[in-house]
Write a protein that holds these residues in place. Sequence first.
Motif, PDB file in Angstrom:
ATOM      1  N   THR A   1      -2.347   8.321   0.917  1.00  0.00           N
ATOM      2  CA  THR A   1      -3.942   8.286   0.103  1.00  0.00           C
ATOM      3  C   THR A   1      -4.465   9.180   0.537  1.00  0.00           C
ATOM      4  O   THR A   1      -5.209  10.226  -0.363  1.00  0.00           O
ATOM      5  CB  THR A   1      -4.463   6.876  -0.199  1.00  0.00           C
ATOM      6  OG1 THR A   1      -3.096   5.777  -0.120  1.00  0.00           O
ATOM      7  CG2 THR A   1      -5.340   6.695  -0.802  1.00  0.00           C
TER       8      THR A   1
ATOM      9  N   ARG B   1     -11.143   2.445  -1.392  1.00  0.00           N
ATOM     10  CA  ARG B   1     -10.320   2.441  -0.129  1.00  0.00           C
ATOM     11  C   ARG B   1      -9.832   1.018   0.502  1.00  0.00           C
ATOM     12  O   ARG B   1     -10.839   0.115   0.483  1.00  0.00           O
ATOM     13  CB  ARG B   1     -10.940   3.249   1.082  1.00  0.00           C
ATOM     14  CG  ARG B   1     -10.989   4.585   0.576  1.00  0.00           C
ATOM     15  CD  ARG B   1      -9.757   5.369  -0.008  1.00  0.00           C
ATOM     16  NE  ARG B   1      -8.674   5.340   0.675  1.00  0.00           N
ATOM     17  CZ  ARG B   1      -8.266   6.424   1.570  1.00  0.00           C
ATOM     18  NH1 ARG B   1      -9.065   7.361   2.027  1.00  0.00           N
ATOM     19  NH2 ARG B   1      -7.138   6.233   2.273  1.00  0.00           N
ATOM     20  N   GLY B   2      -8.736   0.672   0.700  1.00  0.00           N
ATOM     21  CA  GLY B   2      -8.295  -0.732   1.392  1.00  0.00           C
ATOM     22  C   GLY B   2      -7.898  -1.406   0.093  1.00  0.00           C
ATOM     23  O   GLY B   2      -7.816  -2.862   0.301  1.00  0.00           O
ATOM     24  N   GLY B   3      -8.224  -0.828  -1.173  1.00  0.00           N
ATOM     25  CA  GLY B   3      -8.135  -2.097  -2.302  1.00  0.00           C
ATOM     26  C   GLY B   3      -6.615  -2.821  -2.547  1.00  0.00           C
ATOM     27  O   GLY B   3      -6.657  -3.771  -3.316  1.00  0.00           O
TER      28      GLY B   3
ATOM     29  N   SER C   1       0.967  -1.459   0.009  1.00  0.00           N
ATOM     30  CA  SER C   1       0.030   0.028  -0.057  1.00  0.00           C
ATOM     31  C   SER C   1       0.845   1.243  -0.016  1.00  0.00           C
ATOM     32  O   SER C   1       2.125   1.115   0.174  1.00  0.00           O
ATOM     33  CB  SER C   1      -0.747   0.267   1.291  1.00  0.00           C
ATOM     34  OG  SER C   1      -1.718  -0.971   1.585  1.00  0.00           O
TER      35      SER C   1
HETATM   36  N1  ASP Z   1      -3.617   3.156  -0.063  1.00  0.00           N
HETATM   37  C1  ASP Z   1      -4.879   2.747  -0.551  1.00  0.00           C
HETATM   38  C2  ASP Z   1      -6.011   3.300   0.589  1.00  0.00           C
HETATM   39  O1  ASP Z   1      -5.304   4.070   1.504  1.00  0.00           O
HETATM   40  C3  ASP Z   1      -5.197   1.331  -0.625  1.00  0.00           C
HETATM   41  C4  ASP Z   1      -4.791   0.479   0.780  1.00  0.00           C
HETATM   42  O2  ASP Z   1      -4.332   0.941   1.524  1.00  0.00           O
HETATM   43  O3  ASP Z   1      -5.071  -0.783   0.524  1.00  0.00           O
HETATM   44  O4  ASP Z   1      -6.994   2.891   0.730  1.00  0.00           O
END
Ligand code: ASP
Length: 427
Positions: free
Chosen positions: A58, A161-163, A52
């Motif tokens: 992000t 998000r969280g991808g 990430s």
């Molecule tokens: N950097 C991206 C986010 O903050 C993806 C991730 O962290 O999984 O959503």
Amino acid sequence: MIELKSTMDQKYKKIVMKFGGTSMADIDCVYKVADHIERELSNGKLVAVVVSAMAGETDRLIGLADQVGNIELQSERDVIISSGEQVSSAILSMTLNKRNIPARSIQGWQIPLITNSMHGSARISDIKSSHLEKLMEKGIVPIIAGFQGISEENRVTTLGRGGSDTTAVAIACSIDADLCDIYTDVDGVYTSDPRIIPDAQKLKLVSFEEMLEMASQGAKVLQTRSVELAMSYNMPVRVRSTFSENDFENVKNGTNIGTIVTNEEKILEDKVVSGIAYSKSEAKVTIQKLEDKPGIAAEIFGSLANDGINVDMIVQNISADGKHTDLTFTVQETDLRAAKLVIEGLSDSIKYAKLEDSKDIAKVSIIGVGMRSHAGVAAQMFSILAEKGINIQAITTSEIKVSVLIELDHIEKAMRALHSAYELDQN
Ligand code: ASP
Ligand code: ADP
Ligand code: MG
């Protein structure tokens, strides 16, 4: 380098190691990440890595893109917000190469990881993994930028998000890995968010279905889509810590590392409720005194769906005159503005007295495969909340989940009460 020759895990030969934002927060963290990779390589594993962006990056990039505020150009927004992963993949690759571990950064488009064109929440349609596999065979560790892909139109996309969790599981499936290790800032999946419930207990195993419900009800430890993918490909996922001293001990002893998310057959424990999740990111919309006639709900929810707005909970109250109704539904807070615009845009075809909204709400969910074989779980949950004087505004259920909408201020009280009533603080 960590001199730990783990005796366990021998069955996992090919692995994907994913490191989240806090694991990549600064150079010292990156050294820890490199230690983990070095350990697995020295144990003879075939490794692909997914990273990430560095913690907070992000959010910063989203802030930057939103300052321009041109929401029509979602494709350029994705170019901006995916760049954090480009940086972190190269930083980790440089760090490994400096330790004489051959590694190479790879962006989503270089794999390529192909997605649809839903910028900001694209779904993966295909991964051509031969390039990755060739690198791995040559002893070069691919360091893949998570979260990003490329559309059929050749544009950069992001996976929501969280991808990066989803990138990791998708890569694991496509290279036919034995395990996808998700390294993060907690040492496993807990009965509830350990930051809110200090007595939460780490689960050794959790089923795909429970994890899917937990993730979709707000437990951001894994992105929902990543659990869906893992479930459909039967890919075991392990959530574990990058930092915890405990985990280093566990690695040494070869036991009790993290939480394995896997299929139900392997899970013997039969608690009715195995986890509690919460979400503060939803908003409530109420349409007051809405005409009560056939087709109205179809028009409202059809129009919201056409605009890509996901509705979660729905409650409809019949009003006293039998001609009108109050309709309440919830959407993600980030979709609230768009949802109101959709409803306002329907004012020619649907008649109502007033449109109201509120962000002062939260959703609490109890989750457990044990619910399948136990009656009365929802009623019990409602009475636990009633004892604490907490009012329920909306309810949804599935076979293994009950969710209620409550006032935001009551969220911690509700979670603590449920956590102890279901004896989740006991091992
Ligand atoms: N950097 C991206 C986010 O903050 C993806 C991730 O962290 O999984 O959503
Ligand atoms: P990463 O940056 O590694 O992707 P995230 O912040 O996305 O990490 O996810 C880890 C966080 O998920 C934890 O810090 C924790 O606060 C939160 N979390 C929510 N629910 C749970 C749960 N049931 N078990 C473990 N962590 C949880
Ligand atoms: Mg995450």
